[in-house]
Enzyme design. Structure first.
Site, mmCIF file in Angstrom:
data_model
loop_
_atom_site.group_PDB
_atom_site.id
_atom_site.type_symbol
_atom_site.label_atom_id
_atom_site.label_comp_id
_atom_site.label_asym_id
_atom_site.label_seq_id
_atom_site.Cartn_x
_atom_site.Cartn_y
_atom_site.Cartn_z
ATOM 1 N N HIS A 176 0.840 -1.204 0.000
ATOM 2 C CA HIS A 176 0.000 0.000 0.000
ATOM 3 C C HIS A 176 0.875 1.254 0.000
ATOM 4 C CE1 HIS A 176 -3.148 2.759 1.163
ATOM 5 N NE2 HIS A 176 -4.041 1.809 1.297
ATOM 6 N N GLU A 280 -0.684 1.130 -5.540
ATOM 7 C CA GLU A 280 -0.406 -0.077 -4.769
ATOM 8 C C GLU A 280 -0.355 -1.313 -5.665
ATOM 9 O OE1 GLU A 280 -3.748 2.071 -2.039
ATOM 10 O OE2 GLU A 280 -3.579 -0.116 -1.822
HETATM 11 O O1 TA6 Z 1 -6.069 1.271 -0.722
HETATM 12 C C1 TA6 Z 1 -7.123 2.150 -0.739
HETATM 13 C C2 TA6 Z 1 -7.944 1.977 0.532
HETATM 14 O O2 TA6 Z 1 -8.472 0.708 0.610
HETATM 15 C C3 TA6 Z 1 -8.987 3.081 0.639
HETATM 16 O O3 TA6 Z 1 -10.294 2.586 0.485
HETATM 17 C C4 TA6 Z 1 -8.757 3.701 2.001
HETATM 18 O O4 TA6 Z 1 -9.539 3.158 2.961
HETATM 19 C C5 TA6 Z 1 -7.278 3.401 2.222
HETATM 20 O O5 TA6 Z 1 -7.078 2.145 1.683
HETATM 21 C C6 TA6 Z 1 -6.759 3.529 3.618
HETATM 22 O O6 TA6 Z 1 -7.191 2.505 4.418
HETATM 23 P P1 TA6 Z 1 -6.809 2.503 5.987
HETATM 24 O O7 TA6 Z 1 -7.425 1.236 6.530
HETATM 25 O O8 TA6 Z 1 -5.311 2.508 6.072
HETATM 26 O O9 TA6 Z 1 -7.394 3.749 6.575
#
Ligand code: TA6
Length: 323
Positions: A176, A280
């Site tokens: 991520h 990602e």
């Molecule tokens: O990767 C994108 C995502 O899934 C978004 O939907 C957003 O929620 C982000 O990740 C961050 O997620 P987190 O659980 O780290 O707040």
């Protein structure tokens, strides 16, 4: 975020890294390449929080409000989403690997490829009894974080099913990555044109990307499917192009929370959305299934190239098609 302590250097025949205390006294590993690039990895989450080039310029975004305290995941750098991406399952968002303590693996099995530089560290995560209660599978997750001779940052994950009850398991996965950008409205992403994506802002409805590069003027939260092994992120203002190479990770998520979501996140500054973009490398659409004894490998390599008209590097197709 609080102060840091002096590192203790660990140099084995094959790799050298330093271990020291980071924010809130959490253990972190410092990697330095002879040519000046560096990286930092917290054992909490197996989480890369810094990657700097040989000019000591930070290339990853880390929120000024990031919380370095379990069970909260660190906001920024490269969180690892395993064994579940986002809310695609019964576990907490993005699974549990990012809020567990990993250990340094001093005796990893032979590494599939030769790591050219000595600046690397091997980490390992195995499930605790509590983890097995929420995800009833035994696994070994080995993560090598390495700096390449050109300052590249390489993350190689090897996940093995060590169930003794003969059961296979399936998982989804993502690196991520939060890239640091000068101004989100000046950034372009190349390599995802004409591909299908699931839009998280529209109940994961499926759309097809139009022909041009991605640019940003509002919240984006998309899962691009069956994407190329190379994607370019152009930061015009910094005349810098991030090149993302990936293996074993067919999908790519693109996320920027923009202003409203930014305000709603306690561990994220209201204006910080202007200076970050998540791209990602992921395996989401088709979960990975492993039988006992089987191992999966997912590799991410990040590098930067100066993007200027003269170097022709501003022509993303040359970046995408180039070596
Ligand atoms: O990767 C994108 C995502 O899934 C978004 O939907 C957003 O929620 C982000 O990740 C961050 O997620 P987190 O659980 O780290 O707040």
């Amino acid at each position: 975020m609080s102060t840091e302590k002096t590192p203790s250097s660990v140099s084995s025949s094959s790799s050298n890294y330093e271990v020291c205390k980071g924010f809130n006294g959490l253990d972190k590993v410092l990697l330095r390449d002879a040519r000046g690039s560096s990286a930092e990895v917290y054992l909490y989450g197996g989480h890369v929080t810094s990657w700097k080039n040989d000019q000591a310029e930070e290339l990853l975004f880390l929120s000024s409000k990031a919380i370095f305290k379990p069970p909260k995941a660190i906001r920024g750098g490269i969180p690892i989403c395993f064994p579940q991406f986002a809310n695609l399952g019964t576990l907490d968002s993005h699974g549990f690997a990012r809020n567990r303590f990993w250990t340094i693996d001093d005796n990893p099995p032979p590494f599939p490829t030769n790591t050219l530089s000595k600046a690397y560290v091997d980490l390992i995560l195995k499930p605790s009894e509590d983890d097995i209660k929420i995800w009833p599978h035994s696994f070994e997750f080995r993560l090598r974080v390495a700096l390449g001779p050109g300052g590249e940052l390489m993350l190689t994950s090897r996940i093995r099913n060590t169930n003794i009850d003969g059961k296979p398991f399936s998982f989804t996965f993502a690196y991520h990555t939060y890239f640091s950008v000068s101004d989100i409205s000046e950034v372009r992403v190349e390599g995802l044109e004409t591909l299908d994506y699931l839009d998280n802002l529209q109940k994961k409805e499926r759309f097809t990307e139009q022909g041009d590069a991605l640019t940003f003027e509002s919240e984006v939260d998309r899962i691009y499917l069956s994407t190329p092994t190379k994607i370019a992120i152009l930061d015009h203002e910094k005349k810098r192009t991030f090149v993302l190479r990936k293996d074993g990770l067919p999908d790519s998520v693109v996320w920027n929370p923009w202003d409203k979501k930014a305000k709603a996140m306690t561990d994220f500054g209201d204006d910080e959305y202007k200076h970050m973009l998540c791209v990602e490398a992921a395996a989401i659409e088709n979960p990975i299934t492993l039988k006992p004894g089987e191992e999966w490998k997912g590799r991410l390599e990040l590098s930067t190239v100066p993007s200027s008209y003269f170097s022709g590097q501003l022509d993303p197709q040359r970046v995408i098609q180039g070596s």
